[in-house]
Design a protein around this motif. Structure first.
Motif, PDB file in Angstrom:
ATOM      1  N   LYS A 114       0.819  -1.215   0.000  1.00  0.00           N
ATOM      2  CA  LYS A 114       0.000   0.000   0.000  1.00  0.00           C
ATOM      3  C   LYS A 114       0.852   1.264   0.000  1.00  0.00           C
ATOM      4  O   LYS A 114       0.600   2.211  -0.747  1.00  0.00           O
ATOM      5  CB  LYS A 114      -0.922  -0.002   1.222  1.00  0.00           C
ATOM      6  N   SER A 115       1.918   1.246   0.805  1.00  0.00           N
ATOM      7  CA  SER A 115       2.722   2.462   0.961  1.00  0.00           C
ATOM      8  C   SER A 115       3.574   2.748  -0.272  1.00  0.00           C
ATOM      9  O   SER A 115       4.181   3.819  -0.375  1.00  0.00           O
ATOM     10  CB  SER A 115       3.625   2.310   2.186  1.00  0.00           C
ATOM     11  N   GLU A 116       3.638   1.801  -1.216  1.00  0.00           N
ATOM     12  CA  GLU A 116       4.538   1.986  -2.361  1.00  0.00           C
ATOM     13  C   GLU A 116       3.804   2.191  -3.685  1.00  0.00           C
ATOM     14  O   GLU A 116       4.433   2.389  -4.714  1.00  0.00           O
ATOM     15  CB  GLU A 116       5.480   0.779  -2.481  1.00  0.00           C
ATOM     16  N   VAL A 117       2.455   2.087  -3.664  1.00  0.00           N
ATOM     17  CA  VAL A 117       1.710   2.289  -4.918  1.00  0.00           C
ATOM     18  C   VAL A 117       0.674   3.399  -4.738  1.00  0.00           C
ATOM     19  O   VAL A 117       0.351   3.786  -3.615  1.00  0.00           O
ATOM     20  CB  VAL A 117       0.997   0.988  -5.384  1.00  0.00           C
ATOM     21  N   SER A 118       0.187   3.897  -5.850  1.00  0.00           N
ATOM     22  CA  SER A 118      -0.861   4.925  -5.798  1.00  0.00           C
ATOM     23  C   SER A 118      -2.144   4.323  -5.242  1.00  0.00           C
ATOM     24  O   SER A 118      -2.333   3.095  -5.244  1.00  0.00           O
ATOM     25  CB  SER A 118      -1.116   5.469  -7.210  1.00  0.00           C
ATOM     26  N   GLU A 119      -3.032   5.195  -4.819  1.00  0.00           N
ATOM     27  CA  GLU A 119      -4.310   4.709  -4.299  1.00  0.00           C
ATOM     28  C   GLU A 119      -5.083   3.961  -5.388  1.00  0.00           C
ATOM     29  O   GLU A 119      -5.761   2.971  -5.131  1.00  0.00           O
ATOM     30  CB  GLU A 119      -5.121   5.913  -3.797  1.00  0.00           C
ATOM     31  N   GLU A 120      -4.948   4.440  -6.629  1.00  0.00           N
ATOM     32  CA  GLU A 120      -5.662   3.810  -7.737  1.00  0.00           C
ATOM     33  C   GLU A 120      -5.221   2.355  -7.923  1.00  0.00           C
ATOM     34  O   GLU A 120      -6.039   1.447  -8.079  1.00  0.00           O
ATOM     35  CB  GLU A 120      -5.390   4.612  -9.026  1.00  0.00           C
ATOM     36  N   ILE A 121      -3.910   2.144  -7.895  1.00  0.00           N
ATOM     37  CA  ILE A 121      -3.405   0.772  -8.062  1.00  0.00           C
ATOM     38  C   ILE A 121      -3.856  -0.104  -6.895  1.00  0.00           C
ATOM     39  O   ILE A 121      -4.283  -1.251  -7.076  1.00  0.00           O
ATOM     40  CB  ILE A 121      -1.855   0.781  -8.191  1.00  0.00           C
ATOM     41  N   TRP A 122      -3.756   0.455  -5.687  1.00  0.00           N
ATOM     42  CA  TRP A 122      -4.199  -0.293  -4.505  1.00  0.00           C
ATOM     43  C   TRP A 122      -5.666  -0.724  -4.629  1.00  0.00           C
ATOM     44  O   TRP A 122      -6.021  -1.878  -4.384  1.00  0.00           O
ATOM     45  CB  TRP A 122      -3.990   0.560  -3.241  1.00  0.00           C
ATOM     46  N   ASN A 123      -6.507   0.223  -5.090  1.00  0.00           N
ATOM     47  CA  ASN A 123      -7.929  -0.089  -5.229  1.00  0.00           C
ATOM     48  C   ASN A 123      -8.201  -1.056  -6.377  1.00  0.00           C
ATOM     49  O   ASN A 123      -9.083  -1.905  -6.281  1.00  0.00           O
ATOM     50  CB  ASN A 123      -8.740   1.205  -5.397  1.00  0.00           C
ATOM     51  N   ASP A 124      -7.423  -0.892  -7.456  1.00  0.00           N
ATOM     52  CA  ASP A 124      -7.556  -1.863  -8.551  1.00  0.00           C
ATOM     53  C   ASP A 124      -7.244  -3.275  -8.050  1.00  0.00           C
ATOM     54  O   ASP A 124      -7.953  -4.239  -8.358  1.00  0.00           O
ATOM     55  CB  ASP A 124      -6.600  -1.509  -9.708  1.00  0.00           C
ATOM     56  N   ALA A 125      -6.190  -3.377  -7.283  1.00  0.00           N
ATOM     57  CA  ALA A 125      -5.819  -4.684  -6.732  1.00  0.00           C
ATOM     58  C   ALA A 125      -6.937  -5.221  -5.844  1.00  0.00           C
ATOM     59  O   ALA A 125      -7.274  -6.406  -5.884  1.00  0.00           O
ATOM     60  CB  ALA A 125      -4.508  -4.585  -5.950  1.00  0.00           C
ATOM     61  N   LYS A 126      -7.511  -4.325  -5.054  1.00  0.00           N
ATOM     62  CA  LYS A 126      -8.599  -4.747  -4.163  1.00  0.00           C
ATOM     63  C   LYS A 126      -9.812  -5.262  -4.939  1.00  0.00           C
ATOM     64  O   LYS A 126     -10.530  -6.145  -4.495  1.00  0.00           O
ATOM     65  CB  LYS A 126      -9.051  -3.561  -3.282  1.00  0.00           C
ATOM     66  N   SER A 127     -10.039  -4.669  -6.129  1.00  0.00           N
ATOM     67  CA  SER A 127     -11.223  -5.034  -6.915  1.00  0.00           C
ATOM     68  C   SER A 127     -11.099  -6.414  -7.563  1.00  0.00           C
ATOM     69  O   SER A 127     -12.084  -6.983  -8.035  1.00  0.00           O
ATOM     70  CB  SER A 127     -11.466  -3.986  -8.012  1.00  0.00           C
ATOM     71  N   LEU A 128      -9.882  -6.936  -7.609  1.00  0.00           N
ATOM     72  CA  LEU A 128      -9.662  -8.192  -8.354  1.00  0.00           C
ATOM     73  C   LEU A 128     -10.262  -9.383  -7.606  1.00  0.00           C
ATOM     74  O   LEU A 128      -9.993  -9.590  -6.428  1.00  0.00           O
ATOM     75  CB  LEU A 128      -8.161  -8.428  -8.564  1.00  0.00           C
ATOM     76  N   THR A 129     -11.063 -10.157  -8.321  1.00  0.00           N
ATOM     77  CA  THR A 129     -11.670 -11.364  -7.766  1.00  0.00           C
ATOM     78  C   THR A 129     -11.020 -12.586  -8.416  1.00  0.00           C
ATOM     79  O   THR A 129     -10.249 -12.448  -9.378  1.00  0.00           O
ATOM     80  CB  THR A 129     -13.168 -11.384  -8.098  1.00  0.00           C
ATOM     81  N   GLN A 130     -11.369 -13.774  -7.934  1.00  0.00           N
ATOM     82  CA  GLN A 130     -10.863 -15.012  -8.553  1.00  0.00           C
ATOM     83  C   GLN A 130     -11.233 -15.035 -10.031  1.00  0.00           C
ATOM     84  O   GLN A 130     -12.377 -14.787 -10.404  1.00  0.00           O
ATOM     85  CB  GLN A 130     -11.483 -16.223  -7.839  1.00  0.00           C
ATOM     86  N   GLU A 131     -10.226 -15.314 -10.885  1.00  0.00           N
ATOM     87  CA  GLU A 131     -10.388 -15.401 -12.346  1.00  0.00           C
ATOM     88  C   GLU A 131     -10.613 -14.055 -13.032  1.00  0.00           C
ATOM     89  O   GLU A 131     -10.981 -14.028 -14.210  1.00  0.00           O
ATOM     90  CB  GLU A 131     -11.472 -16.399 -12.744  1.00  0.00           C
ATOM     91  N   SER A 132     -10.417 -12.945 -12.307  1.00  0.00           N
ATOM     92  CA  SER A 132     -10.346 -11.669 -13.017  1.00  0.00           C
ATOM     93  C   SER A 132      -9.080 -11.639 -13.856  1.00  0.00           C
ATOM     94  O   SER A 132      -8.077 -12.276 -13.522  1.00  0.00           O
ATOM     95  CB  SER A 132     -10.345 -10.504 -12.020  1.00  0.00           C
ATOM     96  N   SER A 133      -9.127 -10.902 -14.968  1.00  0.00           N
ATOM     97  CA  SER A 133      -7.974 -10.854 -15.873  1.00  0.00           C
ATOM     98  C   SER A 133      -7.362  -9.463 -15.857  1.00  0.00           C
ATOM     99  O   SER A 133      -8.066  -8.463 -15.668  1.00  0.00           O
ATOM    100  CB  SER A 133      -8.403 -11.227 -17.291  1.00  0.00           C
ATOM    101  N   LEU A 134      -6.042  -9.414 -16.046  1.00  0.00           N
ATOM    102  CA  LEU A 134      -5.334  -8.135 -15.959  1.00  0.00           C
ATOM    103  C   LEU A 134      -3.981  -8.212 -16.660  1.00  0.00           C
ATOM    104  O   LEU A 134      -3.473  -9.302 -16.934  1.00  0.00           O
ATOM    105  CB  LEU A 134      -5.101  -7.772 -14.487  1.00  0.00           C
ATOM    106  N   TYR A 135      -3.456  -7.042 -16.975  1.00  0.00           N
ATOM    107  CA  TYR A 135      -2.023  -6.930 -17.241  1.00  0.00           C
ATOM    108  C   TYR A 135      -1.399  -6.410 -15.960  1.00  0.00           C
ATOM    109  O   TYR A 135      -1.799  -5.362 -15.440  1.00  0.00           O
ATOM    110  CB  TYR A 135      -1.733  -5.962 -18.390  1.00  0.00           C
ATOM    111  N   VAL A 136      -0.424  -7.141 -15.439  1.00  0.00           N
ATOM    112  CA  VAL A 136       0.259  -6.689 -14.235  1.00  0.00           C
ATOM    113  C   VAL A 136       1.674  -6.254 -14.618  1.00  0.00           C
ATOM    114  O   VAL A 136       2.310  -6.880 -15.469  1.00  0.00           O
ATOM    115  CB  VAL A 136       0.282  -7.805 -13.160  1.00  0.00           C
TER     116      VAL A 136
END
Ligand SMILES: [Mg+2]
Ligand SMILES: [Mg+2]
Lengths: 431, 431
Positions: free
Chosen positions: A51-73
């Protein structure tokens, strides 16, 4: 700028920022760190979002991810001895592609029918993926073995005008105005191919319209069928044991991680080398009747008999010289004892049953003609097969290995339904 | 004692006595020497029988040998620069296996129907054997290419509950109480596989019940179908050109003798490297209409159009961005111009036509649902396919290469019927 890569290649990107297309296999989090278990089909890696090393947006994006969600990381690859793969990613960016809701296959237990109905999704699970990777490695090893030993691949037809082994277990097709059947074996065609190219092999789907439900049978399955001109039974058995050993050792060499996922006892596989034990049908009968069975000479063996015999050995065992009566019409009689034929079945250890059936073929034109009459094969559909004995007949042998049973054995699976991406069984044509 | 070997291995036995199982391909003789042209499927060698150096029995055995008679020949291998293979055998022994009488295929010309009726024997001819060896090498190269680039082989089912592209060209099968069809393409299943394993490929038989007779069509043919998660059109095209170049160069590296037998102009094949030219459908229309054709925008191309375009290039050419209307429902519209799709066909040079069709697939769940309704695919049989967009949809692309057209092109054959061991065509189900 980050390089696009895949998880199997992260070891060559340590210290670099990379971008990987992937799915969320699982996730856990403390208040300050989210651990993303990521999969991309080529492997698994943990992505760590601090949390302390990424923007709030990235943190929230990570939080939104559910099982089998797809992304470019995006993130930096680090060596991490505590991780199973040896690597981890410090996440610096997330591009959400698709948030998955209500993924049907959860970490809880599901029944087999449910999983089979969702086979297209079940394949994404760690264990099913491991089976598919082992299957692919077996296929590769099979082809390597034959391609590097002077065999030529020949594809026999799938649509055939008739079959040599009775039509009750055949799928019928209307081929325009003619009747056709799905192949049960390419063997007769492979004999023609061997007369043209010496040593040949086929590797393709075969079909059996069998109304039985056992853990060893599929309706649609793949077979490897080598056929060898100028090769007699003994040489064929040597090729078979070298072949099966090569395949097993190749899986051990290339699929350690997958075998571990499958919790396979690899010590059992490590023994599959060198020559395999051989017993005659007569010896098998004697062994069975001394061990609680009551099998009269002349009867075929079933799964319980095969298992009883196989349990006696650490390696696959050849059972040779079966009675001619219970074997195919084209098998060559033993010249010293014509009531048995120059054949062998190879029985896998650990109760996996027959994985190879093979024989030396009849090469005498007169005897083949007799067999044709005995089996009512005198129709025009077989005329071409008789030609193989009429024009330059030679001693030859061949065998067939069932791919799915071999996958089940090497993976240590209870049932062949998990050995093929989309199994076809009685009452199972979907998905 | 003589070693048993085969003709492809004679170079390691110079000066030794070897024993080879073989057939007589041809024979000529003077009064004092007989020249046996021998074949064993792995190669060709001349056996020289000198009357003054062998027993009368051997001399007479040699005399008795007819075309396609089979034998074990024993003799000493010699280097012989005047021979095509570089080697010859001085025959010291003959064991006749079978004297062939009236072999139907003689060195004189035969009609195509006669040869196709005798396909099981025609395969023994030098030219047909060469085609089969090239075909096997192409298959090997295809698998090598994908196996070494992180693709996993996945075998899609042959028996399917229904097809995405209409049922008129499908073979129907009664699958116990259900209706099933032979696969025309494994693509939909490969999309499921790509979501599980990232990059996958299939390689198996496919079927088209087409009542047409052209030199480019078979009823039963083999297709290679790669499918790649997180790969968009441009990257897919790069993989396709690398793939086709790899296959062609691999044949050049491994099958020089066979290409010579086929009198193939290899200079044409040597050019198949690097990147391939690309034109859009729009550019293709303009080119055609400037060159004597009259094709309105929106119409599909036929063989004459493809040939006219391909003749303009020394390499295969990609035609990209076809109108959505004439392409499959699953192709992704160009975001900048939705009336065309992100697709490409690869047209082989020298008039061999389309060898690859491919596209980026729709990944938007809403758009895919619309397409389903437009194409009446709302039956339960496709429910699983919609799941791929519902759960973790990702950008992905794939393509299909037809094996037999590729063999025809690389071998320089007029007709696909010679590219497969036992072709299945309209009115051709035998042998
Ligand atoms: Mg058996
Ligand atoms: Mg086209």
């Amino acid at each position: 700028m980050s390089t696009k890569t895949d998880i199997r290649s992260v070891s060559s990107h340590v210290g670099e920022t990379v971008r990987i297309g992937c799915w969320v296999n699982n996730k856990r989090s403390s208040g300050k760190i989210q651990f993303l278990q990521l999969r991309d089909g080529t492997g698994y890696i943990q992505g760590v979002v601090v949390k302390s090393e990424v923007s709030e947006e990235i943190w929230n994006d990570a939080k939104s991810l559910t099982q089998e969600s797809s992304l470019y990381v995006t993130g930096v690859i680090r060596e991490e001895p505590r991780s199973k793969s040896g690597y981890e990613m410090t996440v610096t960016g997330i591009e959400v592609l698709h948030i998955t809701e209500d993924y049907p296959i959860t970490p809880k237990e599901h029944g087999v029918d449910f999983l089979m109905d969702h086979r297209h999704l079940w394949l994404r699970s760690t264990k099913q993926r491991a089976v598919m990777v082992v299957r692919a490695q077996i296929v590769r090893a099979v082809r390597e073995f034959f391609d590097t030993r002077g065999f030529t691949l020949m594809d026999p037809p799938i649509l055939t005008p008739s079959s040599a082994e009775g039509t009750t277990e055949l799928f019928h097709i209307k081929y325009f105005d003619e009747d056709a059947y799905l192949t049960q074996s390419g063997q007769l065609y492979m004999e023609a191919a061997a007369m043209a190219l010496g040593k040949v092999y086929s590797f393709g789907p075969t079909f059996r319209a069998e109304k039985s439900k056992t853990r060893r049978h599929l309706i649609e399955f793949w077979m490897i069928e080598p056929e060898m001109a100028f090769v007699e039974l003994e040489e064929s058995l040597e090729i078979q044991e070298q072949f099966v050993s090569y395949v097993v050792q190749s899986v051990l060499d290339n699929c350690r991680a997958e075998l571990e996922t499958l919790e396979r006892d690899v010590s059992k596989l490590e023994q599959i080398t060198g020559s395999f034990p051989r017993i005659t049908y007569d010896e098998a009968i004697e062994f069975l009747n001394n061990n609680g069975f009551d099998v009269p000479w002349g009867e075929d063996f079933g799964a319980p008999h095969e298992t009883a015999i196989a349990n006696h050995y650490d390696k696959p065992v050849f059972i040779t010289h079966y009675p001619a009566e219970i074997k195919a019409f084209y098998m060559k009689p033993d010249p010293n004892r014509p009531e048995v034929v120059l054949c062998a079945d190879m029985i896998a250890p650990e109760g996996y049953g027959e994985i190879i059936g093979g024989s030396q073929r009849i090469d005498d034109p007169k005897l083949m003609e007799e067999r044709f009459e005995q089996h009512n094969l005198t129709s025009d559909a077989y005329k071409w097969y008789m030609d193989l004995r009429k024009y330059g007949s030679v001693p030859h042998s061949g065998f067939g290995l069932g791919l799915e049973r071999t996958v089940a054995w090497i993976c240590g699976l209870d049932h062949v339904r998990e050995t093929i991406p989309f199994p076809r069984m009685l009452y199972r044509l979907y998905p």
